[in-house]
Scaffold this motif. Structure first.
Motif, PDB file in Angstrom:
ATOM      1  N   ARG A  34       0.821  -1.214   0.000  1.00 30.52           N
ATOM      2  CA  ARG A  34       0.000   0.000   0.000  1.00 30.52           C
ATOM      3  C   ARG A  34       0.854   1.262   0.000  1.00 30.52           C
ATOM      4  NH1 ARG A  34      -4.071   0.323   4.686  1.00 30.52           N
ATOM      5  NH2 ARG A  34      -2.340  -0.549   5.888  1.00 30.52           N
ATOM      6  N   ILE A  35       0.413   2.245  -0.770  1.00 26.94           N
ATOM      7  CA  ILE A  35       1.032   3.565  -0.787  1.00 26.94           C
ATOM      8  C   ILE A  35       0.320   4.449   0.236  1.00 26.94           C
ATOM      9  CG2 ILE A  35       1.557   5.594  -2.203  1.00 26.94           C
ATOM     10  CD1 ILE A  35       3.111   3.092  -2.958  1.00 26.94           C
ATOM     11  N   GLU A  36       1.073   5.316   0.905  1.00 27.41           N
ATOM     12  CA  GLU A  36       0.495   6.214   1.901  1.00 27.41           C
ATOM     13  C   GLU A  36      -0.355   7.281   1.211  1.00 27.41           C
ATOM     14  OE1 GLU A  36      -1.105   7.463   4.571  1.00 27.41           O
ATOM     15  OE2 GLU A  36       0.537   6.397   5.588  1.00 27.41           O
ATOM     16  N   ASP A  37      -1.673   7.237   1.444  1.00 29.13           N
ATOM     17  CA  ASP A  37      -2.598   8.180   0.814  1.00 29.13           C
ATOM     18  C   ASP A  37      -2.456   9.596   1.341  1.00 29.13           C
ATOM     19  OD1 ASP A  37      -3.663   6.169  -0.750  1.00 29.13           O
ATOM     20  OD2 ASP A  37      -5.267   5.690   0.672  1.00 29.13           O
ATOM     21  N   PHE A  38      -1.903   9.750   2.542  1.00 28.84           N
ATOM     22  CA  PHE A  38      -1.778  11.080   3.133  1.00 28.84           C
ATOM     23  C   PHE A  38      -0.513  11.811   2.674  1.00 28.84           C
ATOM     24  CE2 PHE A  38      -4.736   9.013   6.008  1.00 28.84           C
ATOM     25  CZ  PHE A  38      -5.648  10.020   6.280  1.00 28.84           C
ATOM     26  N   LYS A  39       0.288  11.151   1.836  1.00 27.86           N
ATOM     27  CA  LYS A  39       1.489  11.773   1.288  1.00 27.86           C
ATOM     28  C   LYS A  39       1.476  11.645  -0.231  1.00 27.86           C
ATOM     29  CE  LYS A  39       5.337  11.165   3.626  1.00 27.86           C
ATOM     30  NZ  LYS A  39       6.491  10.497   4.289  1.00 27.86           N
ATOM     31  N   THR A  45      -1.765   5.612  11.434  1.00 28.48           N
ATOM     32  CA  THR A  45      -1.024   6.818  11.078  1.00 28.48           C
ATOM     33  C   THR A  45      -1.924   7.826  10.368  1.00 28.48           C
ATOM     34  OG1 THR A  45       0.846   5.333  10.710  1.00 28.48           O
ATOM     35  CG2 THR A  45       1.134   7.640  10.049  1.00 28.48           C
ATOM     36  N   TYR A  46      -1.887   9.074  10.847  1.00 27.17           N
ATOM     37  CA  TYR A  46      -2.695  10.219  10.385  1.00 27.17           C
ATOM     38  C   TYR A  46      -4.133  10.181  10.901  1.00 27.17           C
ATOM     39  CZ  TYR A  46       1.265  11.141   7.366  1.00 27.17           C
ATOM     40  OH  TYR A  46       2.538  11.390   6.905  1.00 27.17           O
TER      41      TYR A  46
END
Length: 279
Positions: A81-86, A147-148
């Motif tokens: 998974r890629i970090e959606d918040f970045k 996270t976030y």
């Protein structure tokens, strides 16, 4: 009276003394600063007084299980998974707090695994007394900082605070006035949290097989439970729908967000295929 209350009483007397002396001698010259300090000091005095009066014998809750326990904090990277918040394409990373019985007093592959998801505005340490109690009875408990979504967490030595956009979503979400926005928020929040929970479960199951010299070897992969509070409980309920290896769910004050399948007129539409299981 508990020791911390005596400490609070000393602080209380010091604050009162400071308030009296500063008022008589006008230590602070500027009026606006003097008023600000006075308000803060009085507020602190009120809070400390309430704490001493209302909780005179507040102590840590003693565990009731037979096992001693310990804890550690892990940092896990989800390569799927890629970090959606970045926007830099970095991987989704999580901090996970683990409580478990001491390995020297319990056999391998005998401890049920419980994964905990915190509330909408909280952290992985929000239910410590529960983790400790379960660990004292022979459970391995892993609590996730989403996270976030967590108030504050730490990844790679860097503190990460709750996302302002997520906070705005929580504050503005109101199913009575905007059903479509609520549905979109529920889907978004549950996708992130169930993804985190599933990743941690899969990681722990894999490591319980491949690592024989750590707490992972204690885990009985045939006995897995999920738990959570509020938004975290909603995600726990959703994960239990998604997986066949979940044996128990603890949902504290949690709506069935993952059971909402869409909007039908002025109401949510629901997945009712599990109704008989609930009854």
């Amino acid at each position: 009276m508990a020791l911390y209350n005596y400490i609070l009483l000393v602080v209380l007397f010091l604050l009162i003394g400071f308030l009296v002396v500063s008022a008589k001698q006008k230590i602070i010259k500027k009026d606006w600063l003097r008023r600000t300090v006075k308000i803060i000091t009085i507020t602190a005095i009120v809070f400390i007084t309430c704490a001493v009066v209302l909780f005179p014998n507040l102590k840590n809750i003693q565990t009731t299980g037979e096992y001693s326990y310990t804890s550690c904090v892990l940092e896990l990277s989800d390569t799927s998974r890629i970090e959606d918040f970045k926007s830099d394409g970095s991987l989704r990373k999580l901090s996970v707090l683990v409580y478990y019985p001491n390995e020297d007093v319990i056999a391998n592959n005998t401890c049920p695994l419980i994964i905990f998801s915190h509330g909408g505005i909280s952290t992985k340490t929000s239910n410590l007394s529960l983790y400790k109690e379960l660990a004292s009875h022979g459970y391995v408990v892993a609590s996730i900082d989403h996270t976030y979504h967590a108030l504050i967490t730490e990844i790679d030595g860097v503190k990460i605070y709750i996302d302002s956009g997520y906070m705005r979503e929580l504050n503005e979400e109101d199913s009575h006035s905007d059903l479509e926005n609520s549905y979109a928020c529920f889907q978004k929040w549950m996708k992130l949290r169930t993804g985190d929970i599933n990743f941690v479960i899969d990681t722990f199951i894999e490591k319980s097989v491949n690592e024989s010299n750590s707490f992972y070897s204690l885990i009985d992969a045939d006995r897995i439970g999920v738990a959570g509070h509020s938004l975290g409980g909603s995600a726990a309920l959703g994960v239990a729908r998604q997986r066949n290896d979940i044996k128990a769910v603890i949902a504290l004050e949690s709506p069935y967000m993952c059971d909402i399948t869409g909007i039908n007129g002025n109401e949510f539409s629901w997945d009712t295929s599990h109704t008989s299981a609930l009854l």
